[in-house]
Design a protein around this motif. Structure first.
Motif, PDB file in Angstrom:
ATOM      1  N   ASP A 252      -0.039   5.452   0.835  1.00  0.00           N
ATOM      2  CA  ASP A 252      -1.074   6.456   1.172  1.00  0.00           C
ATOM      3  C   ASP A 252      -2.440   5.770   1.309  1.00  0.00           C
ATOM      4  O   ASP A 252      -3.472   6.258   0.768  1.00  0.00           O
ATOM      5  CB  ASP A 252      -1.123   7.561   0.113  1.00  0.00           C
ATOM      6  N   ASP A 253      -2.421   4.629   1.999  1.00  0.00           N
ATOM      7  CA  ASP A 253      -3.651   3.848   2.213  1.00  0.00           C
ATOM      8  C   ASP A 253      -4.299   3.397   0.912  1.00  0.00           C
ATOM      9  O   ASP A 253      -5.476   3.001   0.883  1.00  0.00           O
ATOM     10  CB  ASP A 253      -4.680   4.645   3.038  1.00  0.00           C
ATOM     11  N   ARG A 254      -3.573   3.433  -0.158  1.00  0.00           N
ATOM     12  CA  ARG A 254      -4.095   2.984  -1.463  1.00  0.00           C
ATOM     13  C   ARG A 254      -3.440   1.674  -1.801  1.00  0.00           C
ATOM     14  O   ARG A 254      -2.223   1.545  -1.716  1.00  0.00           O
ATOM     15  CB  ARG A 254      -3.797   4.027  -2.535  1.00  0.00           C
TER      16      ARG A 254
ATOM     17  N   LYS B 137       0.833  -1.186   0.000  1.00  0.00           N
ATOM     18  CA  LYS B 137       0.000   0.000   0.000  1.00  0.00           C
ATOM     19  C   LYS B 137       0.870   1.240   0.000  1.00  0.00           C
ATOM     20  O   LYS B 137       2.008   1.218   0.442  1.00  0.00           O
ATOM     21  CB  LYS B 137      -0.916   0.020   1.220  1.00  0.00           C
TER      22      LYS B 137
END
Length: 356
Positions: free
Chosen positions: A64-66, A62
């Motif tokens: 940036d939480d993506r 992941k």
């Protein structure tokens, strides 16, 4: 746009793989998928031995939480264990070498700061003990060693100075003893069983049976008046320089000078007779030299007697003198006087003849 995303995701996944820090030999199968589930990397080792100790590893990537993607690994733990073992061994070897280096460094430091200074101190003490010339100590170490070095250097210097003074004093004593023995013969001290002139005292004496010799220059008073005081002293010293060695060569010694006369002592009467003959020969050589210079000839009278005498020290605390006393001495002097009457150079007593 999709390709760019895939490229970006691939770069992130590649970094993630590098972060694992795994060797290629440990990976059996590697699958990398992006966030859409599309396969970016699908790799499997073509030929590998089947290991019973196999482990599967999966991790989402992941940023940036993506969700960027996913990495799936199938690992062979055998190589990993070997790698760990190798790394442990390498670490132990490195640690051992490091410890050896530290130990060597500490040993060298101890040698430099403690052992070497002690060795130099021991060498300095040895030089002082064997009276060798001391060199200044140079000790690099603890302040205590520096203080010890300074103290030893100071003591060594004082010792060296004192040694030089002692040697000078000993040489002075030897010179002084040699000078004393010109006034008190060594043989005289030997008769008294004394090794040094400092040991003699008034009243020291011993009884001996010896041969006494008197030698006197004929008509010396008139001759000295004719040549004057300075020439008289020069003549006496020249004359005695010829006679003294003859007495010593025949195991005798001159006890005293009595004006122009000498009194000599011999342990053996035979030595006394040989001494008398030697004096006459020395006088003949002396007169031969004087004839060549046109100087007056010298005549002497010699008397010998053998008998018991008292040999010792007379005088008082401020003035001592060695002498011999007894009828044998007086008779030797009378025999020397009788040489004038009988007009002979040498007379000796029946006691000397019988002793010979």
């Amino acid at each position: 746009m999709t390709d760019a995303i895939i490229a970006e995701d691939s770069a992130l996944l590649s970094e993630q793989i590098k972060r694992f820090g795994l060797r290629d030999a440990a990976i059996i199968k590697l699958t990398v998928k992006d966030n859409l589930g599309r396969s970016i990397v699908d790799w499997q080792r073509e030929a590998h031995s089947k290991k019973t100790d196999v482990s599967k590893f999966s991790e989402s990537v992941k940023q940036d939480d993506r969700l960027v993607g996913r990495v799936d690994l199938v690992l062979d733990l055998g190589p990993l264990e070997q790698e760990v073992t190798d790394r442990v061994i390498e670490s132990l070897v490195a640690l051992t070498i490091a410890l050896l280096l530290v130990n060597l460094s500490v040993s060298l430091l101890i040698y430099r700061l403690a052992v070497a200074p002690l060795q130099r101190i021991d060498q300095q003490v040895h030089r002082m003990r064997t009276m060798e010339t001391s060199k200044p100590l140079s000790l690099l170490g603890a302040r205590e060693f520096e203080n010890v070095a300074a103290a030893i250097d100071s003591f060594a210097h004082q010792t060296q100075v004192q040694r030089e003074k002692d040697l000078s004093h000993q040489e002075e004593l030897r010179t002084l003893n040699d000078a004393y023995f010109r006034f008190v013969p060594r043989q005289f001290l030997a008769y008294l069983k004394r090794s040094s002139i400092t040991e003699i005292m008034a009243g020291d004496h011993t009884a001996r049976n010896i041969t006494v010799l008197f030698c006197d220059i004929r008509s010396f008073t008139g001759y000295s008046q004719r040549i004057g005081a300075q020439d008289t002293f020069d003549f006496i010293n020249e004359f005695l320089n010829r006679l003294g060695p003859v007495v010593r060569q025949n195991s005798g010694f001159i006890d005293k000078y009595i004006g122009d006369s000498i009194m000599a002592l011999f342990e053996s009467p035979s030595d006394g007779l040989r001494g008398a003959v030697g004096l006459i020969k020395a006088l003949e050589e002396f007169n031969a030299e004087r004839r060549e210079l046109g100087k007056e000839q010298i005549k002497v009278g010699i008397g010998l007697n053998t008998g018991d005498v008292m040999l010792g020290i007379i005088g008082e605390s401020q003035r001592l003198e060695g002498t011999v006393i007894g009828d044998a001495v007086n008779l030797a002097a009378r025999l020397e006087s009788l040489t004038k009457k009988y007009k002979v150079p040498v007379l000796f007593s029946a006691a000397t003849l019988e002793a010979v």
